[in-house]
Design an enzyme around this catalytic site. Structure first.
Site, PDB file in Angstrom:
ATOM      1  N   TRP A  26       0.841  -1.201   0.000  1.00  0.00           N
ATOM      2  CA  TRP A  26       0.000   0.000   0.000  1.00  0.00           C
ATOM      3  C   TRP A  26       0.876   1.251   0.000  1.00  0.00           C
ATOM      4  O   TRP A  26       0.572   2.246  -0.636  1.00  0.00           O
ATOM      5  CB  TRP A  26      -0.910   0.008   1.239  1.00  0.00           C
ATOM      6  CG  TRP A  26      -1.851   1.179   1.245  1.00  0.00           C
ATOM      7  CD1 TRP A  26      -3.078   1.228   0.676  1.00  0.00           C
ATOM      8  CD2 TRP A  26      -1.636   2.467   1.821  1.00  0.00           C
ATOM      9  NE1 TRP A  26      -3.639   2.471   0.857  1.00  0.00           N
ATOM     10  CE2 TRP A  26      -2.768   3.250   1.566  1.00  0.00           C
ATOM     11  CE3 TRP A  26      -0.582   3.037   2.533  1.00  0.00           C
ATOM     12  CZ2 TRP A  26      -2.897   4.565   1.989  1.00  0.00           C
ATOM     13  CZ3 TRP A  26      -0.705   4.349   2.956  1.00  0.00           C
ATOM     14  CH2 TRP A  26      -1.858   5.095   2.681  1.00  0.00           C
ATOM     15  N   HIS A  27       2.001   1.175   0.735  1.00  0.00           N
ATOM     16  CA  HIS A  27       2.851   2.353   0.836  1.00  0.00           C
ATOM     17  C   HIS A  27       3.613   2.645  -0.440  1.00  0.00           C
ATOM     18  O   HIS A  27       4.001   3.789  -0.672  1.00  0.00           O
ATOM     19  CB  HIS A  27       3.813   2.221   2.022  1.00  0.00           C
ATOM     20  CG  HIS A  27       3.179   2.636   3.305  1.00  0.00           C
ATOM     21  ND1 HIS A  27       2.502   1.754   4.097  1.00  0.00           N
ATOM     22  CD2 HIS A  27       3.060   3.848   3.895  1.00  0.00           C
ATOM     23  CE1 HIS A  27       2.020   2.405   5.149  1.00  0.00           C
ATOM     24  NE2 HIS A  27       2.334   3.673   5.046  1.00  0.00           N
ATOM     25  N   GLY A  28       3.846   1.644  -1.241  1.00  0.00           N
ATOM     26  CA  GLY A  28       4.530   1.966  -2.485  1.00  0.00           C
ATOM     27  C   GLY A  28       5.101   0.749  -3.154  1.00  0.00           C
ATOM     28  O   GLY A  28       5.331  -0.288  -2.536  1.00  0.00           O
TER      29      GLY A  28
END
Lengths: 348, 458
Positions: B311-313
């Site tokens: 989700w963060h990257g």
């Protein structure tokens, strides 16, 4: 009641500020930052992209608010430096850090190569002027190792002098430059035969130098310039500004850069012809430190040519200047030596 | 557009407030919707159609889930949302990975990550699952649903708002002076966190990185990584909560002093709460949570953490970062938690793990990351040098202030004073204090051209 007051004040600020910005006449220049501000004209060209910068530039009481931010960093966060500058003995000193040995070695190599290639038989001298950070104590400040810098500069193969007989008082408090009268101390370093000549000292009040806006707690000072008949009768030819003929252009005092009264500020190539009996000519490779020194050299030369390699390449400059039998003087501050990649020197 | 911009504060917000409050109540959602679209378009024109389509598809699917064939439509909705997210966020990451493994030489797609896609996709997903689970009824008004999804305070950097939390406010909210006043306070506090702390910490970091690094420098930079992201993101959340309050909405808190946690498990209950609770409710518990065998429980946690990474990257450092925290959570779960009784030691443990963790989070290049971590432990590095001592000294007040404000000390003092005789004094001081912070933030904003928010591309 508290809530109502808070809401009224907050809303007043967020409504009044844009109203003032859009009603008032645009401010065209920022004297403290020395730049042109974004106006409604530019905003209209590209509103979406320019709106933020327009609001930043035209914000009411902008300079005062920016000063508050400097005060916050300096007095609340107790940062030793503000906007890359120190306040030391009530003098603003711009940080020149770290030492860039690659730039310094390139500078040395280039100076040696220029002399071997173009000025083998000329009289040559390099004057190195320490920037104000030289006078900072080591405690609590980041300053380059000037001893090491001097050691490196010993690799320069021509006569060179690191001017360590100056003091911090010889510089302006709000500007990086030396006062013009301070150069009188070093004329003999350039040539022992240079005798003291009489000058009239004139002052311009409320001088705010280029460092002023970095820590705007220092009071404005006086900008001095020395003049006499020789200087006043000399004729200046600018490569970029053919209409400027005077050594001192006092009109510039009220413009963005007041220091540019000296030789009209930054310029790639300047020739100054004097009415002297001397038949000697001088070429100065220089940065801005030379702007106020050069007038003091005029009594000793028939013609002085100034080349600023930040604005013209060496090759282009030498196409325009005759070099045979001329004295060569290099004047560079330690900031430029440490950042010598800004000099346009190539030998191809 | 970002909240900490003059354009937002002195242009967008005053116009919106004026139009919003002169509009009859029944049209106010429409006003918020229109202005939220303007807010989005200002930052990203090209993906506005994607945003509206996403709202429309999920609005229709939500109704279908409620009407008939519930599971089928839920799966369809999840596939659509996840596919869009995967395509925009991870397509090039997967291409690069395949190229690295199989030397395929496939060209990257020219994709720019749509602003806020991770946030609004998760809001869509939570809505569909909640409708499916019959926790909420589907929304029958498209304007209301779209307003929920793209409400500008939470559109581009969260918090991830669930429909159930905001439904009442969307339908029948009461704007009043108390809420508006509290909204101003929260907005100004968030703005100050961002401008006076996060951006100043960023400057500290860039200054230190440009000098020769010692072990002390590495730890100072690690400190700025952690504190900058905390003040940046929690400041953004404060501004979002404050702005929503000005329009009568109550958004849930997204941070609860995470830096005072005594374990990593506790930290993740206090940090980016809306994301942690999303994964907890929609993944972890759905997989059985901790009401399964130990091994399955560990598997569930691993899945949650892998999803959190992604989700963060789309980058390897995020995968390492997630696994790093997964490891500490497992260790705590298995045996360490029992031993975290000593307050001081447990704080030292948590802060050390966090400092290293957020180094991993910040440095995308693996070689640089290894060099950095080696530096933190003195490998091939001097312990202290002139530069690091200088930057420690010149930033000491900033370090102390940002550390203290990461704890509830000020909040506790205010609470105590409110209970005592000093409530009048507090009331008198509040307004000048908030206005001073506001003007100080504006002055620093004016003096600086740097202003990007960190959490925009997640």
């Amino acid at each position: 009641m508290k809530d109502k007051i808070k809401i009224i004040l907050f809303l007043t600020i967020i409504y009044i500020v844009p109203l003032i910005i859009f009603i008032k006449k645009d401010t065209l220049l920022s004297y403290t930052e020395r730049r042109v501000l974004i106006t409604k004209e530019e905003l209209k060209k590209n509103p979406l992209n320019n709106i933020e910068n327009y609001l930043k530039d035209q914000f009411p009481k902008r300079d005062k608010l920016i000063n508050i931010s400097s005060i916050y960093k300096r007095y609340i966060l107790k940062n030793y430096e503000t906007n890359n500058a120190y306040l030391y003995k009530n003098v603003i000193i711009e940080k020149n850090y770290p030492l860039n040995t690659q730039n310094i070695n390139n500078f040395i190599t280039n100076i040696n190569k220029i002399n071997k290639t173009y000025f083998k038989n000329n009289n040559k001298l390099l004057l190195i002027i320490p920037d104000k950070s030289y006078y900072l104590s080591n405690k609590n400040y980041l300053k380059i190792d000037f001893n090491y810098l001097e050691l490196l500069l010993n690799k320069i193969e021509i006569n060179h002098k690191f001017l360590n007989n100056l003091t911090l008082n010889d510089y302006y408090k709000t500007d990086i430059h030396l006062k013009q009268s301070s150069y009188l101390k070093i004329l003999k370093e350039i040539n022992p035969k240079f005798q003291n000549i009489n000058y009239t000292k004139k002052v311009l009040k409320d001088f705010k130098g280029s460092s002023y806006s970095k820590i705007p707690v220092v009071k404005s000072e006086e900008l001095e310039y020395l003049t006499n008949n020789i200087i006043e009768n000399s004729i200046v030819t600018h490569f970029e500004y053919p209409n400027i003929k005077n050594v001192y252009n006092l009109e510039n005092y009220n413009k963005l850069d007041p220091y540019s009264i000296f030789l009209n500020g930054p310029s790639a190539l300047i020739e100054i012809e004097t009415q002297n009996d001397s038949n000697k000519e001088l070429i100065i490779f220089r940065d801005s430190y030379a702007s106020s020194l050069t007038p003091l050299l005029l009594p000793y030369y028939k013609k002085i040519t100034l080349i600023d390699l930040r604005y013209i390449t060496l090759k282009e400059a030498l196409k325009r200047v005759e070099t045979i039998n001329k004295d060569i003087l290099y004047i560079y501050g330690t900031e430029i030596i440490n950042n010598s990649n800004v000099l346009k020197i190539n030998f191809e | 557009m970002i909240f900490s911009s003059l354009t937002f504060i002195f242009f967008f917000l005053p116009i919106l407030l004026l139009i919003y409050y002169i509009t009859p109540k029944k049209y106010r959602n429409l006003i918020l919707l229109i202005f939220s679209l303007i807010f989005y378009i200002y930052g990203e024109k090209q993906y506005v159609i994607l945003l509206i389509s996403s709202a429309l598809i999920n609005y229709i699917i939500g109704k279908k889930i409620e009407q008939k064939g519930r599971k089928k439509y839920l799966i369809l909705g999840l596939i659509i949302n996840i596919t869009i997210l995967l395509y925009y966020k991870y397509a090039n990451f997967f291409i690069d990975t395949f190229n690295d493994i199989f030397s395929l030489g496939i060209k990257n797609l020219s994709i720019i990550l749509p602003l806020g896609i991770s946030f609004y996709t998760f809001q869509n997903i939570s809505y569909l699952i909640d409708v499916y689970d019959k926790k909420i009824k589907s929304e029958h008004n498209f304007i209301t649903y779209t307003t929920y999804l793209i409400f500008f305070p939470e559109l581009i950097a969260g918090p991830i708002v669930r429909y159930s939390d905001i439904k009442k406010d969307l339908e029948q909210r009461k704007e009043n002076i108390n809420k508006f006043s509290y909204g101003i306070t929260r907005f100004v506090i968030g703005l100050s966190k961002k401008i006076l702390l996060a951006d100043t910490l960023y400057n500290m970091k860039t200054n230190i990185i440009s000098t020769s690094m010692s072990t002390l420098s590495y730890w100072l930079v690690a400190f700025t990584f952690l504190m900058q992201i905390y003040y940046d993101f929690s400041g953004y959340s404060d501004m979002a909560i404050g702005l929503a309050k000005m329009f009568g909405f109550n958004l849930k808190e997204n941070f609860n002093y995470p830096l005072i946690s005594k374990s990593i498990t506790e930290f993740w209950k206090r940090w980016h709460i809306s994301l942690s609770s999303f994964f907890k409710d929609y993944v972890y518990i759905k997989l059985g949570g901790n009401k399964v065998s130990k091994i399955l429980n560990i598997r569930n946690l691993l899945i949650v953490w892998l999803l959190t990474d992604l989700w963060h990257g789309a980058s390897y450092n995020f995968i390492i970062w997630g696994l790093y925290f997964f490891l500490f959570i497992i260790i705590e779960k298995l045996f360490l938690k029992k031993h975290l009784n000593n307050k001081i030691l447990s704080h030292i443990y948590v802060i050390t793990v966090l400092l290293i963790g957020f180094v991993i989070f910040n440095i995308t290049d693996i070689t640089e990351l290894i060099t950095f971590i080696k530096g933190m432990f003195g490998i091939n590095t001097k312990l202290i040098n002139n530069e690091s001592l200088y930057y420690l000294k010149t930033n000491l007040v900033l370090i102390i202030i940002s550390t203290l404000l990461g704890t509830p000390i000020i909040k506790n003092i205010i609470t105590k004073l409110k209970k005592g005789k000093h409530i009048k004094l507090l009331n008198i001081l509040e307004v000048p204090l908030i206005l001073t912070l506001f003007l100080l933030s504006i002055s620093v904003l004016l003096s600086s051209s740097f202003n990007p928010f960190i959490y925009f591309r997640f």
